[in-house]
Design a protein around this motif. Structure first.
Motif, PDB file in Angstrom:
ATOM      1  N   UNK A  11       0.835  -1.206   0.000  1.00 15.66           N
ATOM      2  CA  UNK A  11       0.000   0.000   0.000  1.00 15.66           C
ATOM      3  C   UNK A  11       0.869   1.256   0.000  1.00 15.66           C
ATOM      4  N   UNK A  12       1.900   1.270   0.836  1.00 14.04           N
ATOM      5  CA  UNK A  12       2.786   2.437   0.907  1.00 14.04           C
ATOM      6  C   UNK A  12       3.498   2.666  -0.422  1.00 14.04           C
ATOM      7  N   UNK A  13       3.957   1.592  -1.041  1.00 19.84           N
ATOM      8  CA  UNK A  13       4.690   1.738  -2.300  1.00 19.84           C
ATOM      9  C   UNK A  13       3.743   2.143  -3.423  1.00 19.84           C
ATOM     10  N   UNK A  14       2.514   1.620  -3.389  1.00 19.48           N
ATOM     11  CA  UNK A  14       1.525   2.012  -4.409  1.00 19.48           C
ATOM     12  C   UNK A  14       1.190   3.498  -4.317  1.00 19.48           C
ATOM     13  N   UNK A  15       1.189   4.038  -3.094  1.00 23.69           N
ATOM     14  CA  UNK A  15       0.852   5.451  -2.894  1.00 23.69           C
ATOM     15  C   UNK A  15       2.033   6.380  -3.139  1.00 23.69           C
ATOM     16  N   UNK A  16       3.235   5.838  -3.147  1.00 23.21           N
ATOM     17  CA  UNK A  16       4.432   6.668  -3.222  1.00 23.21           C
ATOM     18  C   UNK A  16       4.681   7.186  -4.635  1.00 23.21           C
ATOM     19  N   UNK A  17       5.172   8.431  -4.761  1.00 28.67           N
ATOM     20  CA  UNK A  17       5.566   8.929  -6.077  1.00 28.67           C
ATOM     21  C   UNK A  17       6.880   8.338  -6.567  1.00 28.67           C
ATOM     22  N   UNK A  18       7.601   7.638  -5.689  1.00 29.32           N
ATOM     23  CA  UNK A  18       8.859   7.009  -6.095  1.00 29.32           C
ATOM     24  C   UNK A  18       8.536   5.842  -7.032  1.00 29.32           C
ATOM     25  N   UNK A  19       9.136   5.794  -8.220  1.00 30.11           N
ATOM     26  CA  UNK A  19       8.847   4.696  -9.143  1.00 30.11           C
ATOM     27  C   UNK A  19       9.198   3.342  -8.528  1.00 30.11           C
ATOM     28  N   UNK A  20       8.367   2.361  -8.803  1.00 24.21           N
ATOM     29  CA  UNK A  20       8.572   1.020  -8.247  1.00 24.21           C
ATOM     30  C   UNK A  20       9.971   0.501  -8.534  1.00 24.21           C
ATOM     31  N   UNK A  21      10.482   0.745  -9.746  1.00 21.97           N
ATOM     32  CA  UNK A  21      11.772   0.170 -10.127  1.00 21.97           C
ATOM     33  C   UNK A  21      12.939   0.778  -9.353  1.00 21.97           C
ATOM     34  N   UNK A  22      12.692   1.862  -8.622  1.00 25.38           N
ATOM     35  CA  UNK A  22      13.742   2.478  -7.813  1.00 25.38           C
ATOM     36  C   UNK A  22      13.741   1.974  -6.369  1.00 25.38           C
ATOM     37  N   UNK A  23      12.825   1.081  -6.038  1.00 23.62           N
ATOM     38  CA  UNK A  23      12.689   0.589  -4.667  1.00 23.62           C
ATOM     39  C   UNK A  23      13.031  -0.894  -4.628  1.00 23.62           C
ATOM     40  N   UNK A  24      14.028  -1.244  -3.845  1.00 20.55           N
ATOM     41  CA  UNK A  24      14.378  -2.645  -3.640  1.00 20.55           C
ATOM     42  C   UNK A  24      13.491  -3.214  -2.529  1.00 20.55           C
ATOM     43  N   UNK A  25      12.774  -4.286  -2.823  1.00 19.60           N
ATOM     44  CA  UNK A  25      11.904  -4.927  -1.837  1.00 19.60           C
ATOM     45  C   UNK A  25      12.300  -6.397  -1.696  1.00 19.60           C
ATOM     46  N   UNK A  26      12.541  -6.787  -0.456  1.00 25.90           N
ATOM     47  CA  UNK A  26      12.829  -8.185  -0.125  1.00 25.90           C
ATOM     48  C   UNK A  26      11.615  -8.775   0.590  1.00 25.90           C
ATOM     49  N   UNK A  27      11.235 -10.001   0.222  1.00 21.68           N
ATOM     50  CA  UNK A  27      10.259 -10.746   1.012  1.00 21.68           C
ATOM     51  C   UNK A  27      10.720 -12.190   1.136  1.00 21.68           C
ATOM     52  N   UNK A  28       9.978 -12.957   1.953  1.00 20.77           N
ATOM     53  CA  UNK A  28      10.461 -14.291   2.329  1.00 20.77           C
ATOM     54  C   UNK A  28       9.289 -15.264   2.511  1.00 20.77           C
ATOM     55  N   UNK A  29       9.596 -16.535   2.299  1.00 25.88           N
ATOM     56  CA  UNK A  29       8.620 -17.603   2.515  1.00 25.88           C
ATOM     57  C   UNK A  29       8.934 -18.278   3.847  1.00 25.88           C
ATOM     58  N   UNK A  30       7.900 -18.607   4.620  1.00 26.02           N
ATOM     59  CA  UNK A  30       8.069 -19.163   5.957  1.00 26.02           C
ATOM     60  C   UNK A  30       8.484 -20.629   5.889  1.00 26.02           C
ATOM     61  N   UNK A  31       9.060 -21.119   6.982  1.00 24.33           N
ATOM     62  CA  UNK A  31       9.674 -22.446   7.005  1.00 24.33           C
ATOM     63  C   UNK A  31       8.672 -23.600   6.862  1.00 24.33           C
ATOM     64  N   UNK A  32       7.394 -23.358   7.141  1.00 22.02           N
ATOM     65  CA  UNK A  32       6.412 -24.445   7.023  1.00 22.02           C
ATOM     66  C   UNK A  32       5.736 -24.456   5.653  1.00 22.02           C
ATOM     67  N   UNK A  33       6.285 -23.694   4.697  1.00 22.31           N
ATOM     68  CA  UNK A  33       5.689 -23.602   3.361  1.00 22.31           C
ATOM     69  C   UNK A  33       6.727 -23.960   2.286  1.00 22.31           C
ATOM     70  N   UNK A  34       7.594 -24.924   2.585  1.00 20.30           N
ATOM     71  CA  UNK A  34       8.737 -25.158   1.697  1.00 20.30           C
ATOM     72  C   UNK A  34       8.596 -26.360   0.776  1.00 20.30           C
TER      73      UNK A  34
END
Length: 276
Positions: free
Chosen positions: A56-79
């Motif tokens: 939501x924050x990134x969608x609202x931001x004027x900063x272009x998506x390609x300029x923002x590095x985003x890391x996410x992760x999968x939990x250990x019980x979903x492998x």
């Protein structure tokens, strides 16, 4: 801002914003504010239950998506492959992204088919929906298996790392394989502010102890840090750490701090090699 660039095409600011345990509107406000202040690296995970708030924050931001590095992760019980693919789809849907910059296995588990799990992780990179892939909280022996035996093209590892926890062997491995080491809990849950050595260095330079601890990490080759910061003052202070200069005397003092303070070790954690 300084960046890490390696053969895996990871292009990531060395200072990021950690978002655990912020939720909902609180998380969205914190990320929005961070982007306004100049942060371009945001760290989240499925287990944090805040990917939608980050999106939501990134969608609202004027900063272009390609300029923002985003890391996410999968939990250990979903492998398992099926669960892992579903979790990845949910991550992209929650973030409202077509791709994530770095996607990681959050923790290793037991009784898994490691090769198939890693094959699934690699497939996200191959289809372009993860620009880079990595792992978090893997001990060195397991990391070696993934990188040197399976030969997965990992761009990064994320582990607890701060002035009071030795990660020398993992860092040496990261450098040898052109990987980034991303430090979580880089302020040791603010225990750095109570450490006499860090306080002395901070007073000498007229800055905060947290800034000393962060700069010590960021000055190291291949190392990034993702401190959680909700308020504007703390976010600005962490950014200002980039401008702190440490001298040889400072480094010598930090070397003398005991390096055995591990703060994150849940019941499902692997066996750590704290002699590393």
């Amino acid at each position: 801002m300084q960046r890490i660039v390696n053969r895996h095409q990871l292009n990531m600011p060395k200072l990021g914003l950690g978002t655990w345990p912020m939720l909902g509107d609180e998380c969205t406000r914190a990320v929005t504010q961070a982007l306004e202040l100049g942060y371009r690296h945001i760290d989240t995970a499925a287990a944090y239950n805040n990917e939608a708030a980050v999106g939501e924050a990134i969608a609202q931001s004027p900063v272009p998506r390609e300029q923002i590095h985003v890391t996410s992760k999968v939990w250990w019980d979903q492998l398992s492959p099926v669960k892992m693919r579903a979790s990845f789809e949910n991550t992209l849907r929650a973030l409202r992204f077509d791709y994530v910059d770095l996607f990681m296995i959050h923790w290793p588990t037991q009784d898994w088919d490691l090769a198939r799990t890693i094959e699934t992780l690699v497939s996200f990179k191959e289809d372009g929906r993860a620009r880079a892939i990595g792992i978090a909280n893997f001990p060195l022996a397991l990391l070696r298996q993934v990188v040197e035996v399976i030969q997965a093209p990992l761009a990064a590892m994320q582990v607890e790392y701060h002035v009071a926890l030795n990660q020398a062997k993992l860092l040496e491995f990261a450098r040898r394989h052109d990987m980034a080491l991303i430090a979580y809990s880089p302020l040791a849950r603010n225990k750095v502010s109570e450490m006499p050595e860090i306080r002395r260095i901070a007073e000498k330079h007229g800055v905060q102890p947290t800034q000393i601890a962060l700069k010590w990490l960021i000055d190291q080759g291949n190392v990034a840090a993702v401190p959680k910061a909700k308020g504007r003052a703390n976010q600005l202070a962490n950014l200002a750490a980039l401008d702190v200069s440490l001298d040889n005397e400072d480094y010598a003092s930090i070397v003398g701090i005991a390096k055995n303070l591990r703060l994150v070790s849940p019941a499902f954690a692997p066996q750590w090699d704290d002699a590393a």
